[in-house]
Write a protein that holds these residues in place. Sequence first.
Motif, short mmCIF file in Angstrom:
data_model
loop_
_atom_site.label_atom_id
_atom_site.label_comp_id
_atom_site.label_asym_id
_atom_site.label_seq_id
_atom_site.Cartn_x
_atom_site.Cartn_y
_atom_site.Cartn_z
N ALA A 18 1.69 5.72 9.88
CA ALA A 18 0.25 5.97 9.80
C ALA A 18 -0.21 6.02 8.33
CB ALA A 18 -0.12 7.27 10.52
N ASP A 21 -0.37 2.45 6.96
CA ASP A 21 -1.59 1.74 7.37
C ASP A 21 -2.78 2.12 6.48
OD1 ASP A 21 -0.31 0.40 9.45
OD2 ASP A 21 -0.84 1.93 10.93
N LYS A 22 -2.91 3.39 6.15
CA LYS A 22 -4.03 3.84 5.30
C LYS A 22 -3.84 3.37 3.86
CE LYS A 22 -6.29 5.77 8.54
NZ LYS A 22 -7.47 5.10 9.09
N ALA A 24 -2.45 0.62 3.04
CA ALA A 24 -2.82 -0.80 3.09
C ALA A 24 -4.33 -0.98 2.99
CB ALA A 24 -2.28 -1.43 4.37
N ILE A 36 2.80 -5.00 4.66
CA ILE A 36 3.54 -3.87 5.22
C ILE A 36 4.84 -4.37 5.84
CG2 ILE A 36 3.49 -1.95 6.84
CD1 ILE A 36 0.46 -2.00 6.75
N HIS A 50 6.16 -3.37 12.49
CA HIS A 50 6.05 -4.26 11.35
C HIS A 50 7.38 -4.98 11.14
CE1 HIS A 50 2.79 -1.28 10.35
NE2 HIS A 50 2.17 -2.43 10.27
N GLN A 170 -5.78 11.01 5.08
CA GLN A 170 -6.25 9.62 5.12
C GLN A 170 -6.89 9.21 3.80
OE1 GLN A 170 -8.54 8.45 8.65
NE2 GLN A 170 -7.78 10.29 9.66
#
Length: 192
Positions: A18, A21-22, A24, A36, A50, A170
């Motif tokens: 998680a 992803d943030k 990125a 990723i 991934h 985040q």
Amino acid sequence: MTATVLILYYSRHGGVAALADKIAIGVQHGAAEAKIRCIPPLDSRHSSRHPLVTEAELVNCDGLAFGSPVRFGNMVADAKAFWDSTTSLWLRGDLIDKPAGVFTSSGSMHGGNEATLLTMSLPLLHHGMLLCGIPYSEPELHQTQSGGTPYGPTHVSGHHADSKLSVAEQRLAIAFGKRLAGLSTQLKQHRG
């Protein structure tokens, strides 16, 4: 001349994924390409959403974000085994002067996040990389009640292995990605 930031991680319960992803999203906000990839697992039964990283992707990246869960104040064995396999890159100096940073996730506030980030930094320093963290100019760093350190983004999942990031976590991960993208782009243009 777009820089590529490799976001390389291992995740067991989803917290580190998680964060990846943030990060990125932040890299993309920083006008760089986010790629990723996962560290190859030692246990072949473990899978990820991934692709696994290739040596060429590591060599050719302009910047690196490296993530691992906390295991007793250190990175997981899978991540350690990965870095132990990079001697040929070290001998050639393939990663020298590339910006890099680290991120992690633990089950509790005092589960070893900062110690893990510091130990994760050691292989990057040996490779000659330039370490990047999160400056205190990010307001969430002053206010977070969960994850987030100046050493890099963190997530505190609680004892239920929750991969849902807090708003502060985040924002800090996105800010970190954006900063890493900016540094990667500047250094790539300088090397030109």
